[in-house]
Design a protein around this motif. Structure first.
Motif, mmCIF file in Angstrom:
data_model
loop_
_atom_site.group_PDB
_atom_site.id
_atom_site.type_symbol
_atom_site.label_atom_id
_atom_site.label_comp_id
_atom_site.label_asym_id
_atom_site.label_seq_id
_atom_site.Cartn_x
_atom_site.Cartn_y
_atom_site.Cartn_z
ATOM 1 N N ASN A 137 59.387 -28.698 8.706
ATOM 2 C CA ASN A 137 60.470 -29.466 8.109
ATOM 3 C C ASN A 137 60.014 -30.867 7.723
ATOM 4 O O ASN A 137 59.650 -31.662 8.587
ATOM 5 C CB ASN A 137 61.630 -29.562 9.111
ATOM 6 N N ASP A 138 60.013 -31.121 6.419
ATOM 7 C CA ASP A 138 59.654 -32.440 5.884
ATOM 8 C C ASP A 138 58.194 -32.815 6.179
ATOM 9 O O ASP A 138 57.466 -32.065 6.818
ATOM 10 C CB ASP A 138 60.625 -33.518 6.369
ATOM 11 N N TRP A 139 57.803 -34.006 5.743
ATOM 12 C CA TRP A 139 56.372 -34.344 5.791
ATOM 13 C C TRP A 139 55.835 -34.416 7.212
ATOM 14 O O TRP A 139 54.633 -34.197 7.431
ATOM 15 C CB TRP A 139 56.091 -35.650 5.038
ATOM 16 N N GLN A 140 56.696 -34.698 8.174
ATOM 17 C CA GLN A 140 56.208 -34.892 9.544
ATOM 18 C C GLN A 140 55.566 -33.633 10.125
ATOM 19 O O GLN A 140 54.784 -33.717 11.065
ATOM 20 C CB GLN A 140 57.343 -35.355 10.462
ATOM 21 N N THR A 141 55.936 -32.478 9.577
ATOM 22 C CA THR A 141 55.326 -31.237 10.061
ATOM 23 C C THR A 141 54.722 -30.416 8.919
ATOM 24 O O THR A 141 54.407 -29.244 9.099
ATOM 25 C CB THR A 141 56.363 -30.380 10.836
ATOM 26 N N LEU A 165 57.817 -24.108 4.456
ATOM 27 C CA LEU A 165 58.068 -25.559 4.491
ATOM 28 C C LEU A 165 59.432 -25.828 3.879
ATOM 29 O O LEU A 165 59.679 -25.489 2.722
ATOM 30 C CB LEU A 165 56.988 -26.311 3.696
ATOM 31 N N THR A 166 60.326 -26.433 4.665
ATOM 32 C CA THR A 166 61.621 -26.826 4.108
ATOM 33 C C THR A 166 61.600 -28.318 3.782
ATOM 34 O O THR A 166 61.267 -29.138 4.637
ATOM 35 C CB THR A 166 62.770 -26.507 5.086
ATOM 36 N N ILE A 167 61.957 -28.595 2.534
ATOM 37 C CA ILE A 167 62.019 -29.991 2.073
ATOM 38 C C ILE A 167 63.458 -30.471 2.218
ATOM 39 O O ILE A 167 64.350 -30.003 1.512
ATOM 40 C CB ILE A 167 61.577 -30.087 0.597
ATOM 41 N N HIS A 168 63.677 -31.385 3.129
ATOM 42 C CA HIS A 168 65.026 -31.929 3.314
ATOM 43 C C HIS A 168 65.238 -33.145 2.426
ATOM 44 O O HIS A 168 66.381 -33.526 2.164
ATOM 45 C CB HIS A 168 65.267 -32.295 4.779
ATOM 46 N N ASN A 169 64.137 -33.769 2.018
ATOM 47 C CA ASN A 169 64.262 -34.937 1.152
ATOM 48 C C ASN A 169 62.891 -35.225 0.546
ATOM 49 O O ASN A 169 61.976 -35.628 1.251
ATOM 50 C CB ASN A 169 64.747 -36.133 1.970
ATOM 51 N N ILE A 170 62.770 -35.005 -0.768
ATOM 52 C CA ILE A 170 61.459 -35.130 -1.406
ATOM 53 C C ILE A 170 61.019 -36.588 -1.513
ATOM 54 O O ILE A 170 59.860 -36.883 -1.783
ATOM 55 C CB ILE A 170 61.469 -34.454 -2.803
ATOM 56 N N SER A 171 61.946 -37.523 -1.283
ATOM 57 C CA SER A 171 61.560 -38.925 -1.450
ATOM 58 C C SER A 171 60.804 -39.472 -0.237
ATOM 59 O O SER A 171 60.221 -40.549 -0.308
ATOM 60 C CB SER A 171 62.774 -39.794 -1.775
ATOM 61 N N TYR A 172 60.801 -38.746 0.869
ATOM 62 C CA TYR A 172 59.954 -39.140 1.998
ATOM 63 C C TYR A 172 58.767 -38.180 2.039
ATOM 64 O O TYR A 172 58.937 -36.996 2.325
ATOM 65 C CB TYR A 172 60.733 -39.070 3.317
#
Ligand code: ADP
Ligand code: GLC
Length: 487
Positions: A137-141, A165-172
């Motif tokens: 989930n997101d860039w952290q993982t 990979l799930t993108i919850h917010n592409i801006s981060y």
């Protein structure tokens, strides 16, 4: 189906936004569909192990992870998501996770999540537990799919393991200096202009994840289309288009044990559509809490939000003063974030003390009170991958006003005078004028009780429970697993 769910935040342990809500509820819904889910996250300093009945894993002590030139060790605590069989594993490394907040702008922010991702693999190895799928989930993982191919490929344990990979917010995106590649334990061969690891000269965690993940998803169908365009893709639209065939949009659900007006444990008065009158008690209590006068006939607008550029409050800035001078309305705001927006809302409360109430900060209970007590909910986001608050609002009969984008477009349907349809109000152009006109349109209908009740009814009857979305995730998991296994 065995699922390793990796996340940087999760309700009820640590939350900065919607990712925590999703992490706390999707795994539960998956477990109800028969999945065996283990969730992995950092043990931040703010997580009290005693309050959550966490157990120290004596069999997993002092496990070393090397990040660049430094080696630190971690311990593991585990517990269960409340009322569920989902096991949660906490990676305990004070060096990285005993900081004032969940996220930091410290120079080793990259190391904190590189460490987390290696730690998850090490735990899986120690337990010899081979997940069918790792859900990142997101860039952290998002480096976990890369690690599976580049670092842990030798380990037979993971030969059948697929990744989503799930993108919850592409801006981060987790963009870091190129030295971060070395810290991550990767080679520089894929770091070249336009290459899998590179974005504008930086090492981009999110991009690497998009390239290597078996499948990619995001949290609404509209956002899945939007991020493939330059306007919304935040420079990753090209790579997302390239992987368009493996990109899916699945709308988030919500936890209806916590967020349903009939069951909500935080609000003064529970209610449902049949007892909608009782919602007034919540309105009265909310306004009293802010020292504002209660009048059933004056519409109260609510805001609960991170105060960042994404959320569109710059559209409200030029018009709020005018609205408050010329129209009978009240506004209650809960949020924190960028100074410019905090200052703006504080200004509004100071200038219109009898009409505007503001709480700058994070407050779980107050968020529920606003959902239950306000008449309308404002969410003019410039972009919104899914958005949870508009769904909460719909269920609470708190009519949302939204910019028609991302998950807001997929859940809030604009009311039409003539069609007798719609559960809220939305506008297409992200301009102050469009927001102004929509607020006026909504206020006019607020004074037509019968029509208003119908709008509320359509919202309150919505089904946003996780079951439907979890089924879609499960289908996508299987599809991704089959792809990995070559059939
Ligand atoms: P995002 O993840 O972009 O912040 P979402 O709408 O998906 O947006 O989720 C936001 C979540 O965080 C909701 O559950 C909302 O109630 C909560 N939230 C945001 N700001 C606050 C705050 N100041 N106090 C309490 N809850 C908040
Ligand atoms: C992100 C998005 C939000 C979404 C949440 C959970 O924080 O900004 O729209 O609801 O993730 O997926």
């Amino acid at each position: 189906m065995k699922v390793c769910f990796a996340t940087s935040e999760c309700v009820p342990y640590a939350k900065t936004g919607g990712l925590a809500d999703v992490s706390g509820s999707l795994p539960k819904a998956l477990a109800e569909l028969g999945c065996e889910v283990k969730l992995f996250m950092p043990l931040y300093a703010s997580i009290p192990t005693l309050d959550h009945d966490l157990v120290f894993a004596t069999e997993l002590q002092d496990i070393p992870v090397t990040v660049g030139d430094h080696t630190h060790t971690f311990n593991v605590w585990y517990g269960h998501l409340p009322d569920s069989p989902v096991e949660v594993y906490f990676i305990d490394c004070p060096h990285y996770y005993h900081r004032p907040g969940v996220y930091t702008s410290d120079p080793d922010e990259d190391e904190r999540y590189i460490f987390l991702q290696h730690a998850v693999f090490k735990i899986l190895q120690r337990y010899a537990w081979a997940p069918d799928l790792i859900h990142c989930n997101d860039w952290q993982t998002s480096l976990m799919p890369v690690y599976l191919h580049k670092v842990y490929h030798w380990d037979r344990l993971f030969h059948q393991t697929a990744t989503l990979l799930t993108i919850h917010n592409i801006s981060y995106q987790g963009r870091f200096p190129s030295a971060s590649i070395y810290k991550a334990g990767l080679q520089y061969d894929l770091f070249y202009p336009g290459g899998p690891y590179e974005l504008h000269g930086a090492f981009c965690f999110m991009k690497a994840g998009i390239v290597f993940a078996g499948s990619i998803s995001t949290v609404s169908e509209t956002y899945a289309h939007e991020i493939q365009t330059p306007a919304f893709g935040a420079d990753l639209d090209g790579i997302l288009r390239a992987r368009g065939g493996d990109l899916y949009g699945i709308l988030n659900g919500i936890d209806t044990d916590l967020w349903h007006p009939a069951r909500d444990p935080y609000i003064p008065q529970n209610y449902d559509f049949a007892s909608l009158r009782k919602k007034q008690k919540n309105k009265r209590a909310l306004l009293e809490r802010f020292g504002l006068e209660y009048d059933e006939k004056v519409p109260t607008f609510g805001i609960v939000s991170r105060l960042t550029g994404q959320k569109g409050f710059d559209l409200l800035q030029p018009i709020l003063g005018d609205l408050l001078v010329h129209h009978k309305m009240q506004l209650v705001v809960l949020g924190s974030g960028e100074r410019r927006f905090e200052d703006f809302f504080n200004w509004a409360a100071a200038t219109f003390p009898d009409r505007v109430g503001v709480y700058i900060g994070y407050h779980e209970e107050l968020a529920h009170w606003i959902e239950a007590g306000a008449d309308l909910f404002l969410m003019p986001s410039h972009f919104e991958p899914c958005g949870l608050n508009q769904m909460y609002s719909l269920l609470y009969g708190t009519v949302p006003i939204v910019h028609r984008t991302g998950g807001l477009a997929d859940t809030v349907h604009d009311f039409h005078e003539f069609g007798g349809q719609g559960n809220g109000f939305s506008f297409y152009d992200a301009t102050p004028d469009a927001l102004y006109a929509t607020i006026l349109r909504a206020m006019a209908l607020f004074h037509e009780p019968e029509t208003w009740r119908e709008i509320q009814r359509r919202g309150m009857m919505s089904d946003f429970s996780w079951k439907r979305s979890a089924e879609k995730y499960l289908d996508l998991y299987w599809h991704t697993v089959h792809k990995r296994r070559g059939h």
